[in-house]
Write a protein that holds these residues in place. Structure first.
Motif, PDB file in Angstrom:
ATOM      1  N   PHE A   1      -5.287   6.553 -13.572  1.00  0.00           N
ATOM      2  CA  PHE A   1      -5.471   8.011 -13.479  1.00  0.00           C
ATOM      3  C   PHE A   1      -4.788   8.768 -14.612  1.00  0.00           C
ATOM      4  N   VAL A   2      -3.633   8.247 -15.072  1.00  0.00           N
ATOM      5  CA  VAL A   2      -2.949   8.921 -16.188  1.00  0.00           C
ATOM      6  C   VAL A   2      -3.875   8.968 -17.409  1.00  0.00           C
ATOM      7  N   PHE A   3      -4.623   7.910 -17.627  1.00  0.00           N
ATOM      8  CA  PHE A   3      -5.494   7.837 -18.807  1.00  0.00           C
ATOM      9  C   PHE A   3      -6.947   8.226 -18.495  1.00  0.00           C
ATOM     10  N   ASP A   4      -7.169   8.816 -17.331  1.00  0.00           N
ATOM     11  CA  ASP A   4      -8.517   9.267 -16.990  1.00  0.00           C
ATOM     12  C   ASP A   4      -8.703  10.680 -17.542  1.00  0.00           C
ATOM     13  N   SER A   5      -9.699  10.866 -18.415  1.00  0.00           N
ATOM     14  CA  SER A   5      -9.885  12.150 -19.107  1.00  0.00           C
ATOM     15  C   SER A   5     -10.138  13.303 -18.129  1.00  0.00           C
ATOM     16  N   ARG A   6     -10.517  13.004 -16.897  1.00  0.00           N
ATOM     17  CA  ARG A   6     -10.833  14.088 -15.947  1.00  0.00           C
ATOM     18  C   ARG A   6      -9.641  14.486 -15.103  1.00  0.00           C
ATOM     19  N   ASP A   7      -8.557  13.741 -15.225  1.00  0.00           N
ATOM     20  CA  ASP A   7      -7.408  13.957 -14.338  1.00  0.00           C
ATOM     21  C   ASP A   7      -6.389  14.904 -14.966  1.00  0.00           C
ATOM     22  N   ASP A   8      -5.751  15.721 -14.128  1.00  0.00           N
ATOM     23  CA  ASP A   8      -4.776  16.690 -14.644  1.00  0.00           C
ATOM     24  C   ASP A   8      -3.365  16.456 -14.098  1.00  0.00           C
ATOM     25  N   ALA A   9      -3.098  15.302 -13.531  1.00  0.00           N
ATOM     26  CA  ALA A   9      -1.776  15.109 -12.915  1.00  0.00           C
ATOM     27  C   ALA A   9      -1.011  13.952 -13.560  1.00  0.00           C
ATOM     28  N   ALA A  10      -1.241  13.752 -14.865  1.00  0.00           N
ATOM     29  CA  ALA A  10      -0.574  12.627 -15.539  1.00  0.00           C
ATOM     30  C   ALA A  10       0.936  12.718 -15.387  1.00  0.00           C
ATOM     31  N   ASN A  11       1.488  13.916 -15.582  1.00  0.00           N
ATOM     32  CA  ASN A  11       2.950  14.043 -15.532  1.00  0.00           C
ATOM     33  C   ASN A  11       3.521  13.726 -14.164  1.00  0.00           C
TER      34      ASN A  11
ATOM     35  N   PHE B   1       0.816  -1.215   0.000  1.00  0.00           N
ATOM     36  CA  PHE B   1       0.000   0.000   0.000  1.00  0.00           C
ATOM     37  C   PHE B   1       0.856   1.274   0.000  1.00  0.00           C
ATOM     38  N   ALA B   2       2.074   1.173   0.534  1.00  0.00           N
ATOM     39  CA  ALA B   2       2.971   2.346   0.473  1.00  0.00           C
ATOM     40  C   ALA B   2       3.308   2.639  -0.986  1.00  0.00           C
ATOM     41  N   LYS B   3       3.522   1.588  -1.775  1.00  0.00           N
ATOM     42  CA  LYS B   3       3.830   1.765  -3.199  1.00  0.00           C
ATOM     43  C   LYS B   3       2.603   2.312  -3.939  1.00  0.00           C
ATOM     44  N   TYR B   4       1.469   1.826  -3.552  1.00  0.00           N
ATOM     45  CA  TYR B   4       0.201   2.275  -4.135  1.00  0.00           C
ATOM     46  C   TYR B   4       0.027   3.779  -3.892  1.00  0.00           C
ATOM     47  N   ASP B   5       0.380   4.190  -2.708  1.00  0.00           N
ATOM     48  CA  ASP B   5       0.251   5.593  -2.306  1.00  0.00           C
ATOM     49  C   ASP B   5       1.138   6.520  -3.132  1.00  0.00           C
ATOM     50  N   VAL B   6       2.321   6.003  -3.502  1.00  0.00           N
ATOM     51  CA  VAL B   6       3.306   6.808  -4.215  1.00  0.00           C
ATOM     52  C   VAL B   6       2.780   7.298  -5.573  1.00  0.00           C
ATOM     53  N   VAL B   7       1.915   6.515  -6.217  1.00  0.00           N
ATOM     54  CA  VAL B   7       1.429   6.915  -7.549  1.00  0.00           C
ATOM     55  C   VAL B   7       0.235   7.880  -7.462  1.00  0.00           C
ATOM     56  N   LYS B   8      -0.087   8.322  -6.262  1.00  0.00           N
ATOM     57  CA  LYS B   8      -1.212   9.249  -6.034  1.00  0.00           C
ATOM     58  C   LYS B   8      -2.525   8.642  -6.564  1.00  0.00           C
ATOM     59  N   PRO B   9      -3.033   7.673  -5.848  1.00  0.00           N
ATOM     60  CA  PRO B   9      -4.185   6.925  -6.361  1.00  0.00           C
ATOM     61  C   PRO B   9      -5.527   7.636  -6.148  1.00  0.00           C
ATOM     62  N   TYR B  10      -5.592   8.873  -6.565  1.00  0.00           N
ATOM     63  CA  TYR B  10      -6.843   9.635  -6.415  1.00  0.00           C
ATOM     64  C   TYR B  10      -6.892  10.655  -7.539  1.00  0.00           C
ATOM     65  N   LEU B  11      -8.095  11.104  -7.867  1.00  0.00           N
ATOM     66  CA  LEU B  11      -8.269  12.054  -8.962  1.00  0.00           C
ATOM     67  C   LEU B  11      -7.689  13.414  -8.568  1.00  0.00           C
ATOM     68  N   ILE B  12      -6.842  13.961  -9.450  1.00  0.00           N
ATOM     69  CA  ILE B  12      -6.327  15.322  -9.223  1.00  0.00           C
ATOM     70  C   ILE B  12      -6.818  16.166 -10.397  1.00  0.00           C
ATOM     71  N   ALA B  13      -7.871  16.894 -10.176  1.00  0.00           N
ATOM     72  CA  ALA B  13      -8.417  17.745 -11.235  1.00  0.00           C
ATOM     73  C   ALA B  13      -8.113  19.186 -10.853  1.00  0.00           C
ATOM     74  N   LYS B  14      -7.479  19.911 -11.788  1.00  0.00           N
ATOM     75  CA  LYS B  14      -7.043  21.257 -11.416  1.00  0.00           C
ATOM     76  C   LYS B  14      -8.066  22.336 -11.794  1.00  0.00           C
ATOM     77  N   SER B  15      -9.068  21.951 -12.580  1.00  0.00           N
ATOM     78  CA  SER B  15     -10.074  22.941 -12.971  1.00  0.00           C
ATOM     79  C   SER B  15     -11.113  23.092 -11.844  1.00  0.00           C
ATOM     80  N   GLN B  16     -11.866  24.175 -11.922  1.00  0.00           N
ATOM     81  CA  GLN B  16     -12.929  24.410 -10.935  1.00  0.00           C
ATOM     82  C   GLN B  16     -13.944  23.268 -10.998  1.00  0.00           C
ATOM     83  N   PRO B  17     -14.373  22.753  -9.880  1.00  0.00           N
ATOM     84  CA  PRO B  17     -15.366  21.672  -9.945  1.00  0.00           C
ATOM     85  C   PRO B  17     -16.691  22.198 -10.511  1.00  0.00           C
TER      86      PRO B  17
END
Ligand code: SF4
Ligand code: FES
Lengths: 126, 233
Positions: free
Chosen positions: B176-186, B108-124
């Motif tokens: 998440f990298v391939f999730d169209s709503r996410d902005d933290a692919a890089n 789970f520590a490794k899982y955490d490192v990839v930021k396993p949650y949606l990061i959307a930078k636009s206004q909700p």
């Protein structure tokens, strides 16, 4: 306790290069086998090799072959070592040995290829 | 029908090293391996330790190595096995806490490192972030992961290098990298594009073979590799 070690050296470049050199080597190896091992008239004598080496394009292909094979082989070896968890000193030692080996063998091969003389009257060899 | 479960037992408080113990039980062929374990625990040996929760292949808590292959004990039936001598071990490469329970901390520590949650930078938006059917199809398989750990524990690259992120964490990065709503692919690609990340995957396919959700993990990691390679140009 697991701790993620970030690294600036991604590995993507070496992954791409390994694939490109691999593809190039398939073609070069095929050419090498056909010419050196499967064509009855290619010949392995000193004269036959010397004759081939009169063509600069042949030398260029040989130089390319050696360089790509050295890179591909040693990078592949490094990839195998890198699959193990190595202490930093061991990692640096291994990569240093591989780089030195690579440079030394490539230089040796270059030296051999460049030292083959161009003969003025090629007809004498044919 | 008689079945023998040969279970790897280990109690770090009492035992010096793990040992096998056989239990012969009378079961119905339609019993799941999890039912067999329950029978052993409830009727023969209350000290047997294993994880389970949903019993229906949803929670991912009962991944274990059954006859040499990682799987969910609640997803396989007794009649799936020809030989009725069934060997059960904890999933490999993780420290055993007790019997079939392993320490998933590093997983789970490794899982955490990839930021396993949606990061959307636009206004909700007022209601929710919409996703087209086509965009969702790209992550359809990846979202099915139940984090059982069967894949990572089956990966030889992880056996030799416990710093390797492993397939499960990187599959989550894909999700998440391939999730169209996410902005933290890089940000995520920076994590997986590392010597202990994607490049330790040698397309061995062990993960694909054991995934109880039939996710083609290796294919997903290949898409991440391509994405990282494209960043070089
Ligand atoms: S990818 Fe499959 S095997 Fe791996 S953790 Fe997710 S569900 Fe389990
Ligand atoms: S008990 Fe939940 S997946 Fe098996």
């Amino acid at each position: 306790m697991y701790k993620y070690q970030s690294s600036k050296n991604s590995g993507a470049k070496s992954w791409i290069l390994q694939r490109i050199t691999g593809l190039a080597l398939v073609v070069l190896m095929l050419g090498h086998y056909i010419l050196m091992h499967y064509s009855p008239d290619s010949g392995h004598t000193y004269e036959a090799v010397l004759t081939r080496m009169q063509f600069s394009w042949y030398r260029i292909i040989d130089l390319l072959f050696v360089t790509l094979a050295m890179y591909h082989g040693l990078n592949g070896l490094w990839g195998i070592f890198r699959d193990y968890k190595l202490a930093p000193w061991l990692r640096i030692s291994i990569i240093s040995v591989l780089v030195i080996l690579g440079v030394a063998f490539t230089a040796w091969a270059y030296n051999i290829i460049f030292s083959i003389p161009y003969v003025h009257n090629i007809a004498l060899l044919l | 029908m008689k079945v023998t479960l040969s279970i790897l037992r280990f109690d770090p408080e009492k035992d010096e090293k793990p040992y096998r113990k056989d239990y012969e039980i009378d079961v119905d062929p339609s019993f799941r391996i999890l039912d067999c374990l329950d029978k052993v625990k409830w009727d023969i040996d209350g000290g047997l330790a294993y994880r389970r929760s949903c019993s229906h292949g949803i929670c991912g808590s009962d991944a274990m190595m059954i006859n040499g292959k990682n799987m969910l004990a609640c997803q396989v039936l007794v009649h799936d096995f020809k030989n009725k001598y069934i060997k059960i071990d904890p999933i490999p490469s993780l420290p055993i806490i007790k019997d079939l329970i392993v320490d998933m901390e590093s997983f789970f520590a490794k899982y955490d490192v990839v930021k396993p949650y949606l990061i959307a930078k636009s206004q909700p938006p007022a209601k929710e972030r919409y996703q087209s059917i086509e965009d969702r199809a790209v992550i359809d398989e990846a979202v099915n992961c139940i984090l059982c750990g069967a894949c990572s524990a089956s990966c030889p690259s992880l056996w030799t290098n416990d710093s390797y992120l492993g397939p499960a964490a990187m599959l989550k990065a894909y999700r998440f990298v391939f999730d169209s709503r996410d902005d933290a692919a890089n940000e995520r690609l920076d994590v997986v594009d590392s010597p202990d990340g994607l490049w330790r995957c040698h397309t061995i396919f062990n993960c694909v073979e054991v995934c109880p959700k039939e996710i083609n993990i290796t294919w997903h990691l290949s898409q991440l590799k391509k994405k990282c390679a494209m960043r070089e140009f």
